[in-house]
Scaffold this motif. Structure first.
Motif, short mmCIF file in Angstrom:
data_model
loop_
_atom_site.label_atom_id
_atom_site.label_comp_id
_atom_site.label_asym_id
_atom_site.label_seq_id
_atom_site.Cartn_x
_atom_site.Cartn_y
_atom_site.Cartn_z
N ASP A 120 2.85 9.38 2.36
CA ASP A 120 3.26 9.31 0.96
C ASP A 120 2.32 10.19 0.15
O ASP A 120 1.49 10.94 0.70
N ARG A 121 2.40 10.15 -1.17
CA ARG A 121 1.62 11.08 -1.99
C ARG A 121 0.11 10.80 -1.92
O ARG A 121 -0.70 11.66 -2.28
N HIS A 122 -0.27 9.62 -1.43
CA HIS A 122 -1.68 9.27 -1.37
C HIS A 122 -2.32 9.62 -0.03
O HIS A 122 -3.55 9.79 0.04
N GLY B 173 -4.32 14.77 4.09
CA GLY B 173 -3.64 14.16 2.96
C GLY B 173 -2.16 13.93 3.19
O GLY B 173 -1.59 14.27 4.23
N ASN C 210 0.80 -1.23 0.00
CA ASN C 210 0.00 0.00 0.00
C ASN C 210 0.83 1.27 0.00
O ASN C 210 0.27 2.35 -0.23
#
Length: 574
Positions: A543-545, A565, A523
């Protein structure tokens, strides 16, 4: 039958006579002393020589594998030596721990006699077990030639063993176990662990051996950063062992003039150290008399006040910097009280003190950033600590916050009366020429962990003439091709680090770098930008997600239940 019985009776009478004569020389009373216990494993585990007809290459590999077992003066390794060498061989102090062991036929500049072979031992260095039972990492390749000769019975044996005691990591890990030995934290009000390695068997002697390490003081690398409540020269008066009622009994020699609080600190050091090797309650004495006035037998729960300040408070939530404001890291994501949450300050990074009473924030200003510090939820004073970049603030107690300015200068601000005073930390011992990308203080205040040149660097924090000095830094790295990007303390003897690796993006590692255990990569996506650790060791990465959390290394990463985020900067107190 009568003759046999007569001989047994005669032998018994002789034994009784010797016993009576021996008793006559024993004084009626004597001072108890700690004695060296026999290693019980020797009597139950026979040490066999190498297999018959073992070839020279396998013999050297076997020597490296058996060298970790110290019983009977390294008899297991000694049996790999030629008899003439074995009799005079003195095992060198300490151990060089290696992995990826290989042996190949060696080459000699001169022809070798028949029945003599040169074996080249190759391995990757892992680190050293020092005389004080602490581990320090090393890197690089080991190459050493070992001379092997065929004996009169046709068996190959080593005649020139390595000058160092070379042992395989696999064998070392199977024989030794890590044990935290507890000393005092930075303000001398609580306990802090100093990781050591001891032979796991026999388990019955583990309490004695760890108490010997405790009374010997902190390891060499932490001697300036950690102190002990146990006065110099105090030692176990008798062997630490389990009494008839199941309690572990520790009998120390005379302490001299010490305060009741010092006695309780000593008790805390003893109890927490023994917790690592035994669940038994602990009875502590001084010269045979109770150490504490109440004479109570102790468990770690009785000493919680000496560990509480160095543990995360479960009632304080995580926070996160989102769009230059500080929000609470929960499903509501509300701003914190005061200008750091309202948007009055343009917050870049922030850190909350361990008890939650203070906040340090890196805020934007014309031409760069500045450090602000003050009470949580209130106005934060802007300090003259400015630069183009500052690392996430980290706390040492409630009255001291640290940051790195422009990747170069380590600065601490100390609460003095009603003001905060900036001071430069002496960090000259850190690896030079490379920027410090991240820096975090251990919760007990005795160490820092930094990210420098893709590695974790751990150093002790000492106080010299009122100034903080970083001492004896140790570089920790899982492998040359893995670049570390951020670090945080998981416990005071372990860390969590993020990397650029897709296969192993997050590691749990011991404070000395002996153990690197990867988390699952499921993930997560690169790049990982932040890492923090919540109560109970809950690891949160960004992370970016989004923000992801995991408790254990084999857990699948799950999204944090918060509408925040991945561009945020999460943090917990500390």
């Amino acid at each position: 039958m009568g003759a046999h019985r007569s001989r047994r009776v005669a032998a018994l009478m002789a034994l009784l006579l010797l016993s009576v004569q021996a008793c006559a020389s024993i004084p009626e009373s004597s001072e108890p002393k700690a004695v060296k216990e026999v290693d019980g494993s020797n009597a139950t585990t026979p040490i066999n020589p190498p297999p018959d007809d073992i070839d020279p290459l396998a013999l050297v590999r076997s020597f490296v594998d058996k060298a970790a077992w110290p019983a009977s003066n390294h008899e297991s390794a000694r049996k790999h030596l030629a008899p003439a060498i074995e009799r005079n061989w003195t095992p060198p102090p300490g151990m060089l721990i290696v992995e990826n062991v290989d042996t190949i036929p060696g080459t000699s500049p001169q022809p070798l006699p028949e029945g003599v072979q040169l074996v080249t031992l190759r391995a990757d260095r892992v680190g050293r077990l020092l005389a004080d039972s602490s581990f320090v990492p090393e890197s690089g390749e080991l190459t050493v030639d070992v001379r092997v000769e065929r004996q009169g019975n046709g068996q190959w044996r080593i005649t020139t063993p390595p000058q160092e005691m070379v042992v395989s990591k696999t064998s070392f890990s199977g024989i030794f176990r890590p044990v935290p030995v507890y000393f005092l934290d930075h303000d001398l009000t609580g306990v802090a662990p100093d990781l050591r390695y001891v032979v796991a068997q026999p388990a019955s002697t583990l309490p004695r051996r760890v108490i010997d390490l405790l009374t010997s003081g902190p390891s060499e690398s932490m001697r300036q950063a950690m102190r002990t409540a146990i006065p110099q020269g105090v030692h176990p008066k008798t062997n630490t062992s389990e009494a008839a009622d199941g309690a572990l009994e520790v009998n120390l020699s005379q302490l001299g003039e010490v305060t009741p609080e010092t006695r309780r600190l000593i008790a805390a050091q003893v109890v927490y150290t023994l917790e690592g090797v035994s669940p038994a309650r602990v009875r502590i004495k001084e010269e045979g008399m109770p150490l504490l006035s109440d004479g109570k037998e102790l468990r770690p729960t009785d000493m919680e006040q000496y560990e509480r300040d160095n543990l995360q408070r479960p009632d304080l939530p995580g926070l996160a910097v989102v769009d230059e404001r500080v929000l609470v890291l929960d499903r509501h994501a509300r701003p914190i009280p005061g200008p750091a949450g309202s948007g009055e300050y343009d917050v870049v990074r922030a850190g909350r003190s361990p008890h939650g009473d203070k906040l340090a924030a890196v805020t934007r200003r014309p031409g760069g950033v500045a450090l602000r510090v003050g009470d949580f939820g209130e106005q934060l004073a802007e300090l003259p600590t400015i630069g183009n970049y500052m690392s996430k603030p980290t706390w040492r107690g409630e009255d001291e916050a640290w940051t790195v300015v422009d990747g170069r200068d380590v600065v601490r601000v100390v609460h003095s009366g009603s003001t905060w005073k900036p001071e430069t930390v002496d960090a000259r011992s850190l690896p030079p020429g490379r920027p410090i990308k991240d820096l975090r203080l251990s919760r007990d205040g005795t160490r820092v962990a930094a990210v420098i040149d893709g590695s974790v660097v751990v150093a002790g924090v000492a106080e010299q003439d009122g100034h903080a000095v970083l001492q004896r830094p140790v570089v920790l790295r899982p492998s040359p091709d893995v670049q570390v990007t951020a670090v945080e303390w998981r416990q005071d003897e372990s860390l969590v680090a993020t990397t650029e690796s897709n296969n192993s993006p997050v590691f749990d590692l011991s404070v000395d770098g002996f153990r690197w255990e990867p988390y699952t990569a499921a993930n997560l996506g690169q790049p990982l930008t932040e890492v923090t650790v919540g109560p109970g060791g809950q690891v949160v990465v960004a992370d970016r997600h989004g923000l992801w959390q995991a408790q254990d290394t084999d857990d699948v990463w799950s999204l944090v239940d918060a509408p925040i985020g991945g561009a945020s900067i999460p943090f917990y107190p500390g």
